[in-house]
Each structure stands twice: as C-alpha cells, then as structure tokens.
Design a protein around this motif. Structure first.
Motif, PDB file in Angstrom:
ATOM      1  N   PHE A   1       0.844  -1.186   0.000  1.00 17.61           N
ATOM      2  CA  PHE A   1       0.000   0.000   0.000  1.00 17.61           C
ATOM      3  C   PHE A   1       0.884   1.241   0.000  1.00 17.61           C
ATOM      4  CE2 PHE A   1      -1.537   3.305   2.975  1.00 17.61           C
ATOM      5  CZ  PHE A   1      -2.618   3.798   2.247  1.00 17.61           C
ATOM      6  N   THR A   2       0.597   2.199  -0.918  1.00 18.01           N
ATOM      7  CA  THR A   2       1.391   3.426  -1.002  1.00 18.01           C
ATOM      8  C   THR A   2       0.493   4.636  -1.244  1.00 18.01           C
ATOM      9  OG1 THR A   2       1.748   3.428  -3.406  1.00 18.01           O
ATOM     10  CG2 THR A   2       3.262   2.083  -2.068  1.00 18.01           C
ATOM     11  N   ALA A   3       1.117   5.788  -1.295  1.00 21.21           N
ATOM     12  CA  ALA A   3       0.402   7.035  -1.566  1.00 21.21           C
ATOM     13  C   ALA A   3      -0.246   7.022  -2.940  1.00 21.21           C
ATOM     14  CB  ALA A   3       1.354   8.222  -1.436  1.00 21.21           C
ATOM     15  N   ASP A   4       0.299   6.248  -3.868  1.00 27.18           N
ATOM     16  CA  ASP A   4      -0.290   6.175  -5.207  1.00 27.18           C
ATOM     17  C   ASP A   4      -1.710   5.611  -5.159  1.00 27.18           C
ATOM     18  OD1 ASP A   4       1.958   7.239  -6.432  1.00 27.18           O
ATOM     19  OD2 ASP A   4       2.858   5.274  -6.805  1.00 27.18           O
ATOM     20  N   ASP A   5      -1.964   4.722  -4.204  1.00 30.03           N
ATOM     21  CA  ASP A   5      -3.324   4.172  -4.054  1.00 30.03           C
ATOM     22  C   ASP A   5      -4.301   5.257  -3.605  1.00 30.03           C
ATOM     23  OD1 ASP A   5      -2.687   1.363  -4.617  1.00 30.03           O
ATOM     24  OD2 ASP A   5      -1.588   1.430  -2.729  1.00 30.03           O
ATOM     25  N   VAL A   6      -3.825   6.152  -2.756  1.00 33.03           N
ATOM     26  CA  VAL A   6      -4.673   7.248  -2.288  1.00 33.03           C
ATOM     27  C   VAL A   6      -5.005   8.178  -3.454  1.00 33.03           C
ATOM     28  CG1 VAL A   6      -4.878   9.153  -0.657  1.00 33.03           C
ATOM     29  CG2 VAL A   6      -3.592   7.094  -0.018  1.00 33.03           C
ATOM     30  N   VAL A   7      -3.993   8.538  -4.200  1.00 32.23           N
ATOM     31  CA  VAL A   7      -4.204   9.410  -5.359  1.00 32.23           C
ATOM     32  C   VAL A   7      -5.171   8.764  -6.338  1.00 32.23           C
ATOM     33  CG1 VAL A   7      -3.094  10.478  -7.361  1.00 32.23           C
ATOM     34  CG2 VAL A   7      -1.953  10.514  -5.130  1.00 32.23           C
ATOM     35  N   PHE A   8      -4.977   7.485  -6.606  1.00 29.99           N
ATOM     36  CA  PHE A   8      -5.827   6.779  -7.563  1.00 29.99           C
ATOM     37  C   PHE A   8      -7.284   6.774  -7.109  1.00 29.99           C
ATOM     38  CE2 PHE A   8      -8.016   2.947  -8.975  1.00 29.99           C
ATOM     39  CZ  PHE A   8      -7.874   3.057 -10.354  1.00 29.99           C
ATOM     40  N   THR A   9      -7.516   6.523  -5.825  1.00 33.66           N
ATOM     41  CA  THR A   9      -8.890   6.471  -5.298  1.00 33.66           C
ATOM     42  C   THR A   9      -9.616   7.786  -5.532  1.00 33.66           C
ATOM     43  OG1 THR A   9      -8.254   4.864  -3.600  1.00 33.66           O
ATOM     44  CG2 THR A   9     -10.284   6.118  -3.224  1.00 33.66           C
ATOM     45  N   TYR A  10      -8.979   8.876  -5.175  1.00 35.22           N
ATOM     46  CA  TYR A  10      -9.640  10.179  -5.296  1.00 35.22           C
ATOM     47  C   TYR A  10      -9.745  10.623  -6.755  1.00 35.22           C
ATOM     48  CZ  TYR A  10     -10.049  10.898  -0.295  1.00 35.22           C
ATOM     49  OH  TYR A  10     -10.419  10.790   1.028  1.00 35.22           O
TER      50      TYR A  10
ATOM     51  N   PHE B   1      -7.100  -1.877 -10.133  1.00 35.54           N
ATOM     52  CA  PHE B   1      -8.080  -1.191 -10.988  1.00 35.54           C
ATOM     53  C   PHE B   1      -7.467  -0.304 -12.073  1.00 35.54           C
ATOM     54  CE2 PHE B   1     -10.617  -1.972  -7.109  1.00 35.54           C
ATOM     55  CZ  PHE B   1     -11.715  -2.600  -7.677  1.00 35.54           C
ATOM     56  N   ALA B   2      -6.167  -0.140 -12.094  1.00 37.95           N
ATOM     57  CA  ALA B   2      -5.549   0.842 -12.989  1.00 37.95           C
ATOM     58  C   ALA B   2      -5.909   0.628 -14.452  1.00 37.95           C
ATOM     59  CB  ALA B   2      -4.036   0.823 -12.806  1.00 37.95           C
ATOM     60  N   ASP B   3      -6.051  -0.618 -14.883  1.00 34.67           N
ATOM     61  CA  ASP B   3      -6.313  -0.908 -16.297  1.00 34.67           C
ATOM     62  C   ASP B   3      -7.804  -1.096 -16.596  1.00 34.67           C
ATOM     63  OD1 ASP B   3      -3.594  -0.804 -16.861  1.00 34.67           O
ATOM     64  OD2 ASP B   3      -3.305  -2.931 -16.379  1.00 34.67           O
TER      65      ASP B   3
ATOM     66  N   ALA C   1     -15.092  -7.973 -12.031  1.00 35.29           N
ATOM     67  CA  ALA C   1     -14.999  -8.998 -10.983  1.00 35.29           C
ATOM     68  C   ALA C   1     -14.345  -8.433  -9.729  1.00 35.29           C
ATOM     69  CB  ALA C   1     -14.202 -10.189 -11.505  1.00 35.29           C
ATOM     70  N   GLU C   2     -13.409  -7.517  -9.904  1.00 35.60           N
ATOM     71  CA  GLU C   2     -12.683  -6.934  -8.776  1.00 35.60           C
ATOM     72  C   GLU C   2     -13.579  -6.099  -7.868  1.00 35.60           C
ATOM     73  OE1 GLU C   2      -9.851  -7.850 -12.068  1.00 35.60           O
ATOM     74  OE2 GLU C   2     -11.839  -6.930 -11.918  1.00 35.60           O
ATOM     75  N   SER C   3     -14.765  -5.744  -8.357  1.00 36.18           N
ATOM     76  CA  SER C   3     -15.730  -5.006  -7.551  1.00 36.18           C
ATOM     77  C   SER C   3     -16.831  -5.893  -6.989  1.00 36.18           C
ATOM     78  CB  SER C   3     -16.388  -3.900  -8.385  1.00 36.18           C
ATOM     79  OG  SER C   3     -15.450  -2.938  -8.791  1.00 36.18           O
ATOM     80  N   ARG C   4     -16.898  -7.140  -7.444  1.00 34.52           N
ATOM     81  CA  ARG C   4     -18.072  -7.954  -7.142  1.00 34.52           C
ATOM     82  C   ARG C   4     -17.783  -9.361  -6.625  1.00 34.52           C
ATOM     83  NH1 ARG C   4     -22.980  -6.196  -8.550  1.00 34.52           N
ATOM     84  NH2 ARG C   4     -23.130  -4.232  -9.694  1.00 34.52           N
ATOM     85  N   ASP C   5     -16.702  -9.968  -7.028  1.00 32.74           N
ATOM     86  CA  ASP C   5     -16.509 -11.395  -6.771  1.00 32.74           C
ATOM     87  C   ASP C   5     -15.656 -11.671  -5.546  1.00 32.74           C
ATOM     88  OD1 ASP C   5     -17.949 -11.708  -9.057  1.00 32.74           O
ATOM     89  OD2 ASP C   5     -16.300 -12.457 -10.295  1.00 32.74           O
ATOM     90  N   ALA C   6     -16.122 -12.597  -4.708  1.00 29.42           N
ATOM     91  CA  ALA C   6     -15.311 -13.064  -3.589  1.00 29.42           C
ATOM     92  C   ALA C   6     -13.993 -13.611  -4.136  1.00 29.42           C
ATOM     93  CB  ALA C   6     -16.052 -14.153  -2.821  1.00 29.42           C
ATOM     94  N   GLY C   7     -12.921 -13.254  -3.469  1.00 32.70           N
ATOM     95  CA  GLY C   7     -11.602 -13.667  -3.927  1.00 32.70           C
ATOM     96  C   GLY C   7     -10.940 -12.647  -4.825  1.00 32.70           C
TER      97      GLY C   7
END
Length: 585
Positions: A120-129, A201-203, A213-219
């Motif tokens: 986990f890095t600051a890039d994840d924060v930037v990406f989220t916002y 999620f970048a791509d 799937a990354e928003s919906r599927d278990a695993g």
C-alpha cells in the motif's frame, strides 16, 4: 459459560466443583488440563443481516449498508474516529495542515500490504480520489463526489479540461497531500474516504469498474483490512477469512460468516447459538429486547442510532433521457404536481402518528426527530425545526383550506381543481419495522381523506434502483439512512445534486445555507456553523423533502463467547482483529 443446549450434563456437586483434581482408580491424582486465559487464535463468528447485499463490494461505488457489512472488515481509510468522534490515525499515522488550511499532508503507515501481497502506497490514495473525480464516475453510478468537490482542480479535471488532478498529490511512497480550492474547515473529513488499490483497478476504465470482478466477486475484492472476502453463495452467505498479514497484527478469529436471514427468525437463532451477533443494519427488533435480555448468554448494546427512518416526498422526477444518460440535472426535472405545495406536505405530516409508531412498533426504544442531523451532533437543534406532532384535525383543516375536499362522496379528497388525487406509496422489504409502518401510515392518511395507493413492496436492491431512477410515478417512499459520523454536513443527502437526494429537492435557500456552513473563515467557528445549521433545519422542516419519522435506538446483540467488542457511537465493528472467542476446542 452458560449452557445453551438442553443436552448439557447436570452441574457437578459442590464438593467436586471445589476440588481442582480428582482421584484415579489407583488413588493417584490426575491434573486437569489448564484452562487458557486471554485471547486465543481460532474460531468462527456468524452474523446475520436481513437483506442480501446488492453485490457491489467496491467502496467508491457501493450504496447499501449490506455491502458495508463486508467492506467494514475488508477495507480501510487513512483516518478513523474514536468514541468521542475525534479523528484518529489509521492508514495514515500522522498529518499536518498548512497555515491557511488549504492543504493537509498525511504520513502513511509503512509496510501495509493489500490482501494480494502488494504494498500500500500514496499512489493508491491518489488513484482512489482521482477515480471519484473522474468525468465518468457519476454516469457510471458513483455517488461519493462530496469527498472531491472541494479539492483543487476538481472542476477542470471532472469536465475533461485537463488530465492532471491537482487535488491529491503523492509526495513520495508514504506521503500524500490534499490540496483544497479554498481554506477548508474540516480537511480530515475529506481525507477519510476508504482507499482502493491502484494495481487492481488501474487498467479498468471507470465505466467498466462497477461490473468488474474486482468489484463484485469473492476472492477478487482486495483491501487492506483485517479480513479477506473469500467466498459467497450469492444472497445467502458471505465468508470473510483472517488476513494473516494484517498491518496491525493477524486477527484472532479464523472467519466471520455473514448469513442472510429473515428478521423474524433471527432472535431464535441467536438463542440457539446458530448466530453469534446481530448488528447493522437494524440490530435485534425492539419487540424482542426483553426476550433476548433473558437469554443469559447474550450481551446487548443499546445506544442512539446514527441515522433515521423517513417518509419521503417526491418534489420532482428525473426525465427518462437524464436517467439513461446517468446525469442529475435539476433544470430538467419535472415537478410532481400532486405534492408541489409545501402546505400539502405539512398537512400529510400532521396526519402521521410518529409517537404512536415509536411506542407501538419500537416499544419506546427510539424517538421521533424533526431534523435530518444526527442527535449526537452539536449541530442538532430540536427547537429550530417544526415539530409535526400528531394532529389529524389540523391536517384536515389545512387540506380543506387548500380546496382539497371530497367532491364525489367516496370518502377521499379530490385536488383543488376537483380531479382525482391519489398518492402512490412505495417501500422495500427486509426491515420488519418499516414494513409494518407502511400500512399504518396508509391508514392514518386515509383517515384524513387522503387516498393512498400502497403498492407491493420491492426487494431492497430493485427498490433502490427504481428510487434512484425516479422517472416514474412515485409520490411517497419509505427509507432509512445511516448517517456519516465525521461531520453534520447534510449535503451528501440533501444537496440538490446529491445522488441520495431521492426527493429531488431543489431549494436555493437550502443550498445557500449548506454552503455557508462550510465557508471559511467564518465556518472555522463551531458556533457560527451551529447557527447556520439551525436556520437550515428550519428550511428543511418547512419545505419538507421528507418527514423524519424516528431515530431508532441501535440494539446490537452478541453471544458472550465473543470477547474484545469495543463499540463506537456509530458501529459495533471496531478493531475486529482483536475479537476472540473463548470456547475453542
């Protein structure tokens, strides 16, 4: 421990209980196995919710409390809150604000891992916002723009004028700065949103993210929280497993299993031990409080809820074109002529017996409220808003004065032009109290001559979708809100362009006051904000986008085998990595 099974053996005689050892056949004493004290790793907890999650497990897109029951254990933000609602460190260990309150720099915890092992890095924060500020975010179903609206360069980035988002900047891997367009009175609130992983999620284009799937599927759902979302039987069961690499230490529990269970049978399952806890949303039914209290093996947490139930009035409807285009454009809204006069909405409000609902359905474990600001906040002012006490005679007199009288002699009023006046009323399934409230409200309105078409309830997922689109013939609706605990600002629910403004309320005075309460430098003073919010509560209760029905007490319950529960004013799910059970084999 208290036995919860009638097959358990009878208690030992007093003499045997007092002796820590017993003699064997050869006369020698045999030591008993020592009983472990304190937290022990292992064990599974089973929790219940009465409606199934819609299936959106991406923090920037989910809408319902049922998804939150998963996300609260799997994802985290930079900032959290304590029992006094003060901001405290979480993924950010410290922060500093510049002199004029136009930026805040946060210093992140190092060594935090996502569930898939990535750092986990600051890039994840930037990406989220940046994702929430994306031009396609709202049209893709996103509803959390409140967190990015004050950020520097939001308008330019959201409109597509630039590809650079100035609002959130990574200074290095573990330092991130939030820049605001103007001095901000509450920068930690805007920096507190839940973070999603850039590498996952970048791509994925923002338009495709909700169905990925990354928003919906278990695993496939990846967070930094103490538990991983690993399995599900859709609409039946959702399994969370221990994150051994959790940055605050591996949780004691092996698993937390969520089951979707009818509210009517939850209490019985809690008694039998098939359920370990019942919390959000709703908790145990108030009617079952004394029953659960008598079980002996169940702890109950009762405190004022951070939310309320309401009877909403549809002021306007969206056009089909705007729904298809995914836009909220107030200039295009179509007024609902059946409810366009605020005095009609006020008369309806006087006809609803809110006190009766609290006494009869909540068994007194709650209170009618008059303002859509949580009673725990300093901004709540019960004297600033109109108290619509039950007064059917006043309701009738107001309708008479407006010319809404029974012309045909069928017992129901026509409108002022003599036309049939029928109000459609909709409500969702799942919450028993809300389901039982609907016919009571119908009856009370019909007693003053209002013809109510109480339609068949819909399952919550379908209900929210139709309520969001609202390009049909809805007039009255029931829903409940769990409020954010960070700040009393009501813009996220009642701002004109707020996605959750299901009434499509468009009141310029309300907008002006909500913005004034956030405007520096005056708004740095809490007394100033309290005064402005008092004025706003008056506007709300006069124009009535909704009648606030009641704030129900939260009645969370859990089996005493569970230890380490340290509830907050707004949630039982605090420091779940420290939860443990004491009946391991």
């Amino acid at each position: 421990m208290v036995a919860c099974n009638s097959d358990d053996p009878e208690p030992a005689d007093p003499e045997e209980t007092e002796d820590p050892a017993e003699e064997t056949d050869n006369g020698e004493e045999e030591e008993e196995d020592p009983v472990a004290e304190g937290p022990q790793p292992g064990g599974t907890l089973t929790g219940a919710m009465y409606s199934a999650p819609a299936g959106m497990f991406n923090p920037i897109f989910y809408e319902e409390a049922y998804e939150a029951n998963v996300l609260d254990f799997t994802h985290e933000g930079l900032i959290s809150q304590n029992e006094n609602l003060e901001f405290i460190p979480n993924l950010a260990k410290d922060w500093e604000t510049n002199d004029d309150q136009t930026s805040i720099t946060l210093f992140l915890e190092e060594g935090v891992k996502w569930h898939d092992g990535e750092e986990f890095t600051a890039d994840d924060v930037v990406f989220t916002y940046r994702a929430i500020a994306d031009p396609d975010y709202v049209s893709s179903g996103g509803i959390r723009t409140a967190y990015v609206l004050p950020l520097l360069g939001y308008e330019e980035y959201n409109s597509g004028e630039t590809d650079e988002f100035q609002g959130v900047v990574a200074e290095d891997d573990y330092t991130v700065t939030f820049h605001f367009a103007e001095p901000n009175i509450n920068p930690l609130y805007y920096a507190s949103f839940t973070i999603i992983p850039e590498h996952v999620f970048a791509d994925i284009p923002i338009t495709e993210m909700p169905e990925a799937a990354e928003s919906r599927d278990a695993g496939a759902v990846i967070g930094t929280g103490p538990f991983k979302f690993t399995e599900m039987i859709e609409r039946e069961q959702y399994v969370l497993e221990r994150n051994d690499d959790y940055w605050q230490g591996a949780p004691y529990l092996d698993k937390i299993v969520w089951k979707v269970i009818a509210q009517s049978i939850m209490t019985g399952l809690l008694e039998s031990g098939e359920l370990d806890f019942i919390a959000d949303p709703g908790g145990i039914p108030p009617a079952d409080y004394e029953t659960v209290e008598a079980f002996g093996n169940i702890e109950i947490i009762e405190q004022a809820d951070f939310g309320y139930q309401l009877l909403g009035f549809k002021h306007n409807h969206r056009t089909t074109e705007d729904v298809e285009g995914g836009v909220l454009e107030p200039d295009n809204w179509v007024p609902n002529e059946k409810l366009d006069n605020p005095e009609i909405r006020q008369a309806i409000s006087y006809a609803v017996n809110r006190e009766g609902i609290v006494d009869g359905l909540l068994y007194g474990r709650g209170q009618p409220i008059n303002s859509p600001i949580a009673v725990q906040f300093w901004a709540y002012d019960e004297n600033a808003a109109t108290n619509y006490n039950y007064d059917p005679e006043k309701a009738e007199a107001m309708l008479d004065d407006l010319g809404y009288v029974d012309v045909t002699g069928d017992g129901f009023r026509e409108d002022a032009d003599g036309n049939e006046w029928v109000l459609n009323m909709d409500y969702p399934t799942g919450n028993e109290l809300r389901e039982r409230s609907a016919p009571l409200i119908e009856q009370q309105l019909e007693e003053v001559g209002i013809n109510v078409n109480l339609r068949q309830p819909k399952e919550m997922t379908a209900y929210v979708e139709e309520l969001t689109n609202d390009n049909t013939d809805w007039d009255l609706y029931l829903i409940g809100w769990s409020l954010g605990s960070a700040d009393p600002d009501p813009t996220g629910l009642w701002g004109t362009k707020a996605a959750y403004n299901f009434s499509r309320w468009n009141n310029p005075e309300s907008e002006e006051l909500m913005q004034k309460a956030l405007k520096a430098p005056e708004a740095f003073e809490q007394d100033f904000r309290a005064e402005v919010y008092a004025d706003w509560q008056g506007v709300f209760s006069e124009d009535l986008p909704a009648l606030l029905l009641y704030a129900q007490n939260s009645l969370w319950a859990y089996n005493e085998r569970l230890n380490g529960v340290d509830p907050l004013p707004y949630s039982m799910y605090n420091d779940a990595h420290l939860w443990w059970v004491d009946d391991l084999d």
